[in-house]
Motif scaffolding. Sequence first.
Motif, PDB file in Angstrom:
ATOM      1  N   ALA A  38      57.766 -57.465   5.309  1.00  0.00           N
ATOM      2  CA  ALA A  38      57.414 -58.752   4.700  1.00  0.00           C
ATOM      3  C   ALA A  38      57.261 -58.617   3.192  1.00  0.00           C
ATOM      4  CB  ALA A  38      56.110 -59.278   5.314  1.00  0.00           C
ATOM      5  N   ALA A  39      56.562 -57.572   2.752  1.00  0.00           N
ATOM      6  CA  ALA A  39      56.390 -57.349   1.313  1.00  0.00           C
ATOM      7  C   ALA A  39      57.741 -57.137   0.637  1.00  0.00           C
ATOM      8  CB  ALA A  39      55.476 -56.148   1.083  1.00  0.00           C
ATOM      9  N   CYS A  40      58.625 -56.427   1.317  1.00  0.00           N
ATOM     10  CA  CYS A  40      59.961 -56.186   0.751  1.00  0.00           C
ATOM     11  C   CYS A  40      60.768 -57.478   0.687  1.00  0.00           C
ATOM     12  CB  CYS A  40      60.698 -55.150   1.600  1.00  0.00           C
ATOM     13  SG  CYS A  40      60.035 -53.487   1.453  1.00  0.00           S
ATOM     14  N   TRP A  41      60.625 -58.350   1.702  1.00  0.00           N
ATOM     15  CA  TRP A  41      61.395 -59.596   1.687  1.00  0.00           C
ATOM     16  C   TRP A  41      60.930 -60.494   0.546  1.00  0.00           C
ATOM     17  CZ3 TRP A  41      62.120 -63.296   6.501  1.00  0.00           C
ATOM     18  CH2 TRP A  41      63.182 -64.168   6.232  1.00  0.00           C
ATOM     19  N   ALA A  42      59.614 -60.544   0.329  1.00  0.00           N
ATOM     20  CA  ALA A  42      59.109 -61.322  -0.799  1.00  0.00           C
ATOM     21  C   ALA A  42      59.677 -60.785  -2.111  1.00  0.00           C
ATOM     22  CB  ALA A  42      57.581 -61.284  -0.819  1.00  0.00           C
ATOM     23  N   SER A  43      59.680 -59.474  -2.247  1.00  0.00           N
ATOM     24  CA  SER A  43      60.249 -58.861  -3.453  1.00  0.00           C
ATOM     25  C   SER A  43      61.743 -59.142  -3.558  1.00  0.00           C
ATOM     26  CB  SER A  43      60.011 -57.349  -3.427  1.00  0.00           C
ATOM     27  OG  SER A  43      58.630 -57.053  -3.355  1.00  0.00           O
ATOM     28  N   TYR A  44      62.422 -59.139  -2.424  1.00  0.00           N
ATOM     29  CA  TYR A  44      63.861 -59.431  -2.378  1.00  0.00           C
ATOM     30  C   TYR A  44      64.165 -60.800  -2.987  1.00  0.00           C
ATOM     31  CZ  TYR A  44      68.318 -60.668  -0.098  1.00  0.00           C
ATOM     32  OH  TYR A  44      69.600 -61.094   0.156  1.00  0.00           O
ATOM     33  N   ILE A  45      63.388 -61.811  -2.559  1.00  0.00           N
ATOM     34  CA  ILE A  45      63.619 -63.173  -3.051  1.00  0.00           C
ATOM     35  C   ILE A  45      63.427 -63.242  -4.560  1.00  0.00           C
ATOM     36  CG2 ILE A  45      62.766 -65.552  -2.982  1.00  0.00           C
ATOM     37  CD1 ILE A  45      61.995 -65.028  -0.034  1.00  0.00           C
ATOM     38  N   LEU A  46      62.324 -62.694  -5.036  1.00  0.00           N
ATOM     39  CA  LEU A  46      62.004 -62.778  -6.458  1.00  0.00           C
ATOM     40  C   LEU A  46      62.965 -61.947  -7.309  1.00  0.00           C
ATOM     41  CD1 LEU A  46      58.120 -62.557  -6.140  1.00  0.00           C
ATOM     42  CD2 LEU A  46      59.525 -64.607  -6.433  1.00  0.00           C
ATOM     43  N   LEU A  47      63.277 -60.744  -6.849  1.00  0.00           N
ATOM     44  CA  LEU A  47      64.194 -59.889  -7.610  1.00  0.00           C
ATOM     45  C   LEU A  47      65.600 -60.470  -7.639  1.00  0.00           C
ATOM     46  CD1 LEU A  47      63.085 -56.313  -6.494  1.00  0.00           C
ATOM     47  CD2 LEU A  47      63.059 -57.210  -8.830  1.00  0.00           C
ATOM     48  N   ASN A  48      66.037 -61.055  -6.521  1.00  0.00           N
ATOM     49  CA  ASN A  48      67.383 -61.613  -6.482  1.00  0.00           C
ATOM     50  C   ASN A  48      67.533 -62.779  -7.452  1.00  0.00           C
ATOM     51  OD1 ASN A  48      69.576 -60.584  -4.860  1.00  0.00           O
ATOM     52  ND2 ASN A  48      68.154 -60.646  -3.157  1.00  0.00           N
ATOM     53  N   ARG A  49      66.478 -63.549  -7.614  1.00  0.00           N
ATOM     54  CA  ARG A  49      66.539 -64.639  -8.590  1.00  0.00           C
ATOM     55  C   ARG A  49      66.671 -64.074 -10.002  1.00  0.00           C
ATOM     56  NH1 ARG A  49      65.678 -69.648  -6.732  1.00  0.00           N
ATOM     57  NH2 ARG A  49      65.135 -70.420  -8.796  1.00  0.00           N
ATOM     58  N   THR A  50      65.946 -63.002 -10.288  1.00  0.00           N
ATOM     59  CA  THR A  50      66.040 -62.371 -11.604  1.00  0.00           C
ATOM     60  C   THR A  50      67.423 -61.775 -11.822  1.00  0.00           C
ATOM     61  OG1 THR A  50      63.674 -61.843 -11.568  1.00  0.00           O
ATOM     62  CG2 THR A  50      65.050 -60.601 -13.099  1.00  0.00           C
ATOM     63  N   VAL A  51      67.925 -61.062 -10.814  1.00  0.00           N
ATOM     64  CA  VAL A  51      69.258 -60.453 -10.923  1.00  0.00           C
ATOM     65  C   VAL A  51      70.319 -61.534 -11.084  1.00  0.00           C
ATOM     66  CG1 VAL A  51      71.014 -59.158  -9.655  1.00  0.00           C
ATOM     67  CG2 VAL A  51      68.648 -58.356  -9.680  1.00  0.00           C
ATOM     68  N   GLY A  52      70.186 -62.622 -10.329  1.00  0.00           N
ATOM     69  CA  GLY A  52      71.178 -63.691 -10.396  1.00  0.00           C
ATOM     70  C   GLY A  52      71.242 -64.348 -11.765  1.00  0.00           C
ATOM     71  N   ARG A  53      70.115 -64.396 -12.457  1.00  0.00           N
ATOM     72  CA  ARG A  53      70.097 -65.002 -13.793  1.00  0.00           C
ATOM     73  C   ARG A  53      70.681 -64.063 -14.855  1.00  0.00           C
ATOM     74  NH1 ARG A  53      64.568 -66.553 -12.229  1.00  0.00           N
ATOM     75  NH2 ARG A  53      64.548 -68.751 -11.644  1.00  0.00           N
ATOM     76  N   ARG A  54      70.574 -62.770 -14.613  1.00  0.00           N
ATOM     77  CA  ARG A  54      70.937 -61.811 -15.652  1.00  0.00           C
ATOM     78  C   ARG A  54      72.304 -61.163 -15.453  1.00  0.00           C
ATOM     79  NH1 ARG A  54      65.194 -58.573 -16.690  1.00  0.00           N
ATOM     80  NH2 ARG A  54      63.922 -60.454 -16.986  1.00  0.00           N
ATOM     81  N   VAL A  55      72.801 -61.164 -14.218  1.00  0.00           N
ATOM     82  CA  VAL A  55      74.073 -60.498 -13.916  1.00  0.00           C
ATOM     83  C   VAL A  55      75.024 -61.530 -13.317  1.00  0.00           C
ATOM     84  CG1 VAL A  55      75.192 -58.594 -12.709  1.00  0.00           C
ATOM     85  CG2 VAL A  55      72.801 -58.372 -13.440  1.00  0.00           C
ATOM     86  N   PRO A  56      76.228 -61.658 -13.854  1.00  0.00           N
ATOM     87  CA  PRO A  56      77.143 -62.698 -13.365  1.00  0.00           C
ATOM     88  C   PRO A  56      77.683 -62.414 -11.969  1.00  0.00           C
ATOM     89  CG  PRO A  56      78.236 -61.303 -14.987  1.00  0.00           C
ATOM     90  CD  PRO A  56      76.789 -60.901 -14.993  1.00  0.00           C
ATOM     91  N   GLY A  57      77.992 -63.509 -11.253  1.00  0.00           N
ATOM     92  CA  GLY A  57      78.614 -63.396  -9.937  1.00  0.00           C
ATOM     93  C   GLY A  57      77.763 -62.602  -8.965  1.00  0.00           C
ATOM     94  N   ALA A  58      78.438 -61.831  -8.103  1.00  0.00           N
ATOM     95  CA  ALA A  58      77.746 -60.993  -7.126  1.00  0.00           C
ATOM     96  C   ALA A  58      77.623 -59.560  -7.612  1.00  0.00           C
ATOM     97  CB  ALA A  58      78.492 -61.027  -5.794  1.00  0.00           C
ATOM     98  N   GLN A  59      77.808 -59.333  -8.910  1.00  0.00           N
ATOM     99  CA  GLN A  59      77.793 -57.971  -9.435  1.00  0.00           C
ATOM    100  C   GLN A  59      76.439 -57.295  -9.239  1.00  0.00           C
ATOM    101  OE1 GLN A  59      79.674 -57.058 -13.246  1.00  0.00           O
ATOM    102  NE2 GLN A  59      80.522 -59.131 -13.310  1.00  0.00           N
ATOM    103  N   GLY A  60      75.355 -58.048  -9.432  1.00  0.00           N
ATOM    104  CA  GLY A  60      74.030 -57.460  -9.292  1.00  0.00           C
ATOM    105  C   GLY A  60      73.736 -57.006  -7.877  1.00  0.00           C
ATOM    106  N   SER A  61      74.016 -57.879  -6.901  1.00  0.00           N
ATOM    107  CA  SER A  61      73.786 -57.512  -5.505  1.00  0.00           C
ATOM    108  C   SER A  61      74.680 -56.354  -5.080  1.00  0.00           C
ATOM    109  CB  SER A  61      74.031 -58.724  -4.595  1.00  0.00           C
ATOM    110  OG  SER A  61      73.046 -59.709  -4.797  1.00  0.00           O
TER     111      SER A  61
END
Length: 299
Positions: free
Chosen positions: A170-193
């Motif tokens: 659960a803690a990891c999933w919460a971090s997943y959501i928040l980190l993915n939003r940060t990565v999505g804003r900073r890295v174009p396309g699906a490059q970050g994931s």
Amino acid sequence: MRAAPASAPVNATAAPAGTPEPARGRLAGVATMVGSGLSNQTGAAIGSLAFPVLGPVGVVAVRQYVAALVLLAVGRPQLRAFTWRQWWPVLLLGVVFGTMNLSLYSAVDRIGLGLAVTLEFLGPLTVALAATRRRVDLCCALIAAAGVVTLMRPRPSADYVGMGLGLLAAACWASYILLNRTVGRRVPGAQGSAAAAALSALMFLPVGAFLVLRQPPTAQAVGYAVAAGLLSSAVPYLADLFTLRRVPAQAFGLFMSVNPVLAAVVGWIGLGEGLGWTEWVSIGAIVVANTLSIATRRT
């Protein structure tokens, strides 16, 4: 398992006057979340069939390899062009990828798919509670939380280690959501994931090597693990890239309460994991909370 906006939001002024673009986009996001959740739980059920041969660690290792291959092919990250501002959330996301999957699958092995996923849901629920601005969302989240607490109530046969692993997921999933939003804003396309999935796969290379050297796995077990990688990693990661461009983080977290239902149904049909009436009533409360929140959300 769940991603972020891969690019800047579309300018609302680009749509012709009177076109319900936000409503259509939100509807598409909801449909994608349902498909992503069903794919995720089906993959987890199939992956659990390989536990007797590979164990949860081995299944997760194969999942990470498959996810990395698929996402690298889709995202094609330009790693040399990444700045430190882009790299640090990607590195953290890679660690979260591996830890989330390992803790969840270890929990599934001990307490079953339905309960493990229900505990994991506490992660996005916490994100929803932290981000909500409406009283109705707070009430819905509390109703869903009551259902989750009932499902994990202490019992003589309770496996507290398994529950602890579910809470770690659960803690990891919460971090997943928040980190993915940060990565999505900073890295174009699906490059970050893609880069994060590759880093996570590298973390599990020693695990895979050890398993192969200790005892070569059967083709059937590897096939189950590969299917889990496709259905529970690659598909949800890419689906969430699409979803979080179109729905707010709190709506994403609340709507994902459907995952305990999907997990319980898939576990019941696919793995023969039965649930009592208390469990079904609790899951029903989670669904009601989710439906109420979505139905009252203004478009």
